[in-house]
Write an enzyme that holds these catalytic residues in place. Structure first.
Site, PDB file in Angstrom:
ATOM      1  N   LYS A 130       0.861  -1.187   0.000  1.00 38.18           N
ATOM      2  CA  LYS A 130       0.000   0.000   0.000  1.00 38.18           C
ATOM      3  C   LYS A 130       0.888   1.224   0.000  1.00 38.18           C
ATOM      4  CE  LYS A 130      -4.423   0.974   0.101  1.00 38.18           C
ATOM      5  NZ  LYS A 130      -5.536   0.097  -0.322  1.00 38.18           N
ATOM      6  N   ASP A 170      -7.094   4.330  -4.425  1.00 38.50           N
ATOM      7  CA  ASP A 170      -7.749   4.100  -3.129  1.00 38.50           C
ATOM      8  C   ASP A 170      -8.383   5.457  -2.777  1.00 38.50           C
ATOM      9  OD1 ASP A 170      -7.823   1.947  -0.805  1.00 38.50           O
ATOM     10  OD2 ASP A 170      -7.462   3.839   0.206  1.00 38.50           O
TER      11      ASP A 170
END
Ligand code: NDP
Ligand code: 2IT
Length: 451
Positions: A130, A170
């Site tokens: 991430k 995201d």
């Protein structure tokens, strides 16, 4: 859980907290997984000897970097960029990029950690990662967002690649940001490859990637509902968020016959007892994706709706709830309100939107409850399908992608049942998803030696 396993969990968590002080979201995500898999780990002591869980919770690499840029007034701004490359046992690192002012190392690590298991569940060859920044696109001009993205990618490009690490969107990173990031990557590396997913259709993107997380969550919910002989037809659905995941969860739930009565953003929520329809949904798409406005404007436009500033949707009576905004947005009191309001199914579109105390409320009331790593995996799964299409230099039709997405979500549901069905028949989707995701990664790590 026997005493030996309890001690193992307690001492593991004490060490993890001591090594990673203050990272409360990371602790929360790890504890949930460790509680689920501990009995499996203690039953196979070589996993303890090989310190598989210690290795899974220590990122393979953390990159933190300065992101300097100038705003439209010519003023210098500095943000912090991150990429946490957590685990590459199953494939190249894969996971989104979040731009939001709340981003910090704990949030990056929790998301990267969750991504390992989610990606494992998809059945596709992807490791977990991430990234992001404490930069918020909210209130910034397109030119500011572009300058920020270019500066961010100028550093990130050294650490990613189509066979190394493939970022995607995201919170705060959608089609616009992926475009700017891709443009700068291509310019600096002089290569047109599938190093990012969520790309535009004309330049390597996949049909249905924008829809995939929300659609996938609804497909997963359909499987859960079917275990109780239910469907979306005629059900009242609460959705939080108004971004990418919320938009397409709402779209699919409507298509499947449900009445979607709420949406939200970080300032409040709207309740429309008449439910969304095609026209209202299109208004939300234009409001959020083009005008980049606030959800309160929905209530100004449609008199059937009321706006509640500073509140979350969970006190509204419903059948199904789909949290699609952010982490820890359903707390214990919210969970109680949902149960009291008649909710019997909670399907997470967001990552870790439910606190551990709230999960306990759902599970003790025997609700159908699925964790994000299972029910929001359709997004990254379709990113995996985008990577495949880039590699073979072909485009699949929407029907082909949708068929893959459907199959993947139904396979994930089957894995949850396989490892999560309890003696009384209740399906513990948390346990099922964690164990199924873990077994594959742990096995790959054992096979690949001490790396
Ligand atoms: P978007 O940026 O498109 O939308 C996010 C939405 O959530 C916005 O409505 C935003 O409101 C709201 N929100 C963000 N932060 C907060 C907060 N701190 N409190 C309350 N509301 C908040 O993001 P996505 O829809 O892509 O992501 C939503 C969730 O889904 C995240 O948890 C993400 O990790 C997860 N997810 C996303 C995937 C994807 O493919 N995009 C895949 C799998 C999971 P505001 O405008 O006020 O910020
Ligand atoms: O949380 C997630 O799974 C995402 N944000 C999507 C990641 C991806 O690589 O598509």
């Amino acid at each position: 859980m026997d005493k030996f396993t309890r001690n193992y969990v307690d001492s593991f968590m004490a060490d993890l907290i001591a090594r990673n002080p203050g990272e409360k979201e990371f602790h929360q995500a790890v504890r949930e997984v460790v509680e689920s898999v501990a009995s499996y780990v203690t039953a196979y002591p070589h996993l303890i000897d090989l310190k598989i869980l210690e290795r899974m919770t220590e990122p393979e690499r953390v990159i933190i970097f300065r992101v300097p840029w100038t705003d439209d007034r010519g003023k210098v701004q500095i943000n912090r960029g991150y990429r946490v490359q957590m685990n590459s046992a199953l494939g190249p690192y894969k996971g989104g990029i979040r731009f939001h002012n709340s981003v910090n190392l704990s949030i990056m690590k929790f998301l990267a950690f969750e991504q390992i298991f989610k990606n494992s569940l998809t059945t596709l060859p992807m490791g977990g990662a991430k990234g992001g920044s404490d930069f918020s696109p909210r209130g910034k001009s397109d030119a500011e967002v572009m300058r920020f993205c270019q500066s961010f990618m100028t550093e990130l490009q050294r650490h990613i690649g189509q066979d190394t690490d493939v970022p995607a969107g995201d919170i705060g990173v959608g089609g616009r940001e992926i475009g700017f990031l891709f443009g700068q990557y291509k310019r600096l590396r002089d290569e047109f490859t599938g190093t990012l997913t969520g790309k535009g259709l004309a330049w390597g993107g996949s049909l249905l990637r924008p829809e995939a997380t929300g659609f996938g969550a609804c497909y997963f919910a359909q499987e859960m509902l079917a275990t109780r002989g239910k469907s979306f037809e005629g059900q009242t659905v609460l959705i939080s968020g108004a971004g990418n995941v919320a938009q397409y969860a709402a779209r699919k739930a409507m298509e499947l016959g449900a009445k979607v009565v709420t949406l939200s953003d970080s300032d409040g929520f709207i309740h429309d007892p008449e439910g969304l329809n095609e026209e209202k949904w299109k208004f939300v798409m234009e409001l959020k994706n083009i005008r980049r406005g606030r959800i309160s404007e929905y209530a100004e436009k449609y008199p059937s709706a009321k706006y509640y500033p500073g509140e979350r949707p969970w006190r509204i009576p419903c059948d199904i709830a789909m949290p699609c905004a952010t982490q820890n947005e359903i707390e214990e009191a919210d969970a109680r309100k949902l149960v009291e309001g008649g909710c019997y199914c909670v399907t997470e579109g967001a990552n870790m939107p439910t606190t551990p105390e709230a999960i306990a409320v759902f599970q003790s009331a025997k609700l159908l409850y699925s964790p994000g790593k299972a029910s929001n995996a359709g997004g990254v799964a379709t990113s995996g399908l985008e990577m495949t299409q880039n590699s073979i230099r072909q485009h699949w039709t929407a029907e082909e992608v949708d068929a893959h997405l459907h199959r993947i979500m139904s396979d994930i549901h089957a894995s949850c049942i396989k490892y999560g069905k309890e003696e009384d028949g209740y399906i513990n989707y948390v346990k099922g998803a964690n164990i199924a995701g873990f077994i594959k990664v742990a096995g790959a790590m054992v096979d690949q030696g001490l790396v």
